[in-house]
Design a protein around this motif. Structure first.
Motif, PDB file in Angstrom:
ATOM      1  N   UNK A 269      47.524  32.848  33.709  1.00  0.00           N
ATOM      2  CA  UNK A 269      46.873  33.166  34.969  1.00  0.00           C
ATOM      3  C   UNK A 269      47.262  32.105  35.978  1.00  0.00           C
ATOM      4  N   UNK A 270      47.447  32.506  37.232  1.00  0.00           N
ATOM      5  CA  UNK A 270      47.873  31.542  38.247  1.00  0.00           C
ATOM      6  C   UNK A 270      47.276  31.904  39.602  1.00  0.00           C
ATOM      7  N   UNK A 271      47.099  30.892  40.432  1.00  0.00           N
ATOM      8  CA  UNK A 271      46.702  31.077  41.823  1.00  0.00           C
ATOM      9  C   UNK A 271      47.856  30.583  42.676  1.00  0.00           C
ATOM     10  N   UNK A 272      48.313  31.427  43.600  1.00  0.00           N
ATOM     11  CA  UNK A 272      49.431  31.087  44.474  1.00  0.00           C
ATOM     12  C   UNK A 272      48.939  31.099  45.916  1.00  0.00           C
ATOM     13  N   UNK A 273      49.199  30.009  46.622  1.00  0.00           N
ATOM     14  CA  UNK A 273      48.802  29.913  48.024  1.00  0.00           C
ATOM     15  C   UNK A 273      49.848  30.595  48.888  1.00  0.00           C
ATOM     16  N   UNK A 274      49.376  31.455  49.770  1.00  0.00           N
ATOM     17  CA  UNK A 274      50.243  32.114  50.739  1.00  0.00           C
ATOM     18  C   UNK A 274      49.595  32.024  52.111  1.00  0.00           C
ATOM     19  N   UNK A 275      50.403  31.851  53.132  1.00  0.00           N
ATOM     20  CA  UNK A 275      49.872  31.767  54.491  1.00  0.00           C
ATOM     21  C   UNK A 275      49.538  33.140  55.059  1.00  0.00           C
ATOM     22  N   UNK A 276      50.017  34.207  54.408  1.00  0.00           N
ATOM     23  CA  UNK A 276      49.797  35.556  54.922  1.00  0.00           C
ATOM     24  C   UNK A 276      49.431  36.521  53.786  1.00  0.00           C
ATOM     25  N   UNK A 277      48.197  36.408  53.267  1.00  0.00           N
ATOM     26  CA  UNK A 277      47.817  37.273  52.152  1.00  0.00           C
ATOM     27  C   UNK A 277      47.809  38.757  52.518  1.00  0.00           C
ATOM     28  N   UNK A 278      47.551  39.090  53.777  1.00  0.00           N
ATOM     29  CA  UNK A 278      47.515  40.501  54.179  1.00  0.00           C
ATOM     30  C   UNK A 278      48.880  41.170  54.020  1.00  0.00           C
ATOM     31  N   UNK A 279      49.925  40.510  54.496  1.00  0.00           N
ATOM     32  CA  UNK A 279      51.274  41.065  54.385  1.00  0.00           C
ATOM     33  C   UNK A 279      51.710  41.132  52.922  1.00  0.00           C
ATOM     34  N   UNK A 280      51.411  40.093  52.152  1.00  0.00           N
ATOM     35  CA  UNK A 280      51.774  40.097  50.737  1.00  0.00           C
ATOM     36  C   UNK A 280      51.022  41.197  49.991  1.00  0.00           C
ATOM     37  N   UNK A 281      49.757  41.411  50.330  1.00  0.00           N
ATOM     38  CA  UNK A 281      48.979  42.472  49.692  1.00  0.00           C
ATOM     39  C   UNK A 281      49.610  43.838  49.957  1.00  0.00           C
TER      40      UNK A 281
END
Length: 124
Positions: free
Chosen positions: A66-78
């Motif tokens: 399991x991992x948590x990845x930081x992204x500056x744009x979670x909406x676009x990645x989603x």
């Protein structure tokens, strides 16, 4: 983070196509990946992975990470993971601590959470 996979080539393709990781290195023969390095384009960090080798000194069961990845744009990645048909286990939502996050399961069973919460600063 290091991962082992039953089908490492397919998992690498999934991470590149669905999440946007970038292949920095890949070594192996045919369908066997001895070592691959995938970098996260949104900042520092990445993952190392290879084909599962039961009985090796550094062996873990595929699909248990399991991992948590930081992204500056979670909406676009989603939107990207939805377009690729990823198995969403927690839809994009705002958390009680103010982050926007979602979680998916990869084809091997590993859980990935993506969000814009970079963590709290180290106390001084």
């Amino acid at each position: 983070m290091t991962l082992q996979a039953t089908d490492a080539p397919a998992l690498i393709d999934f991470y590149v196509d669905t999440f946007g990781f970038v292949v920095a290195a890949r070594y192996g023969d045919g369908d066997t990946v001895h070592h691959a390095q995938l970098n996260w384009p949104d900042g520092a960090g990445g993952i190392m992975l290879g084909t599962h080798r039961p009985g090796a000194a550094w062996s873990r069961q595929p699909g248990t990470a399991g991992a948590y990845v930081v992204t500056t744009d979670p909406d676009t990645l989603y939107e990207r993971v939805l377009q690729h048909g990823a198995d969403v286990v927690r839809p994009l939502a705002k958390t009680d601590y103010g982050a926007r996050e979602f979680a998916v399961r990869d084809p091997e069973g590993n859980l990935w959470s993506f969000g814009d919460h970079a963590g709290e600063p180290t106390p001084t």
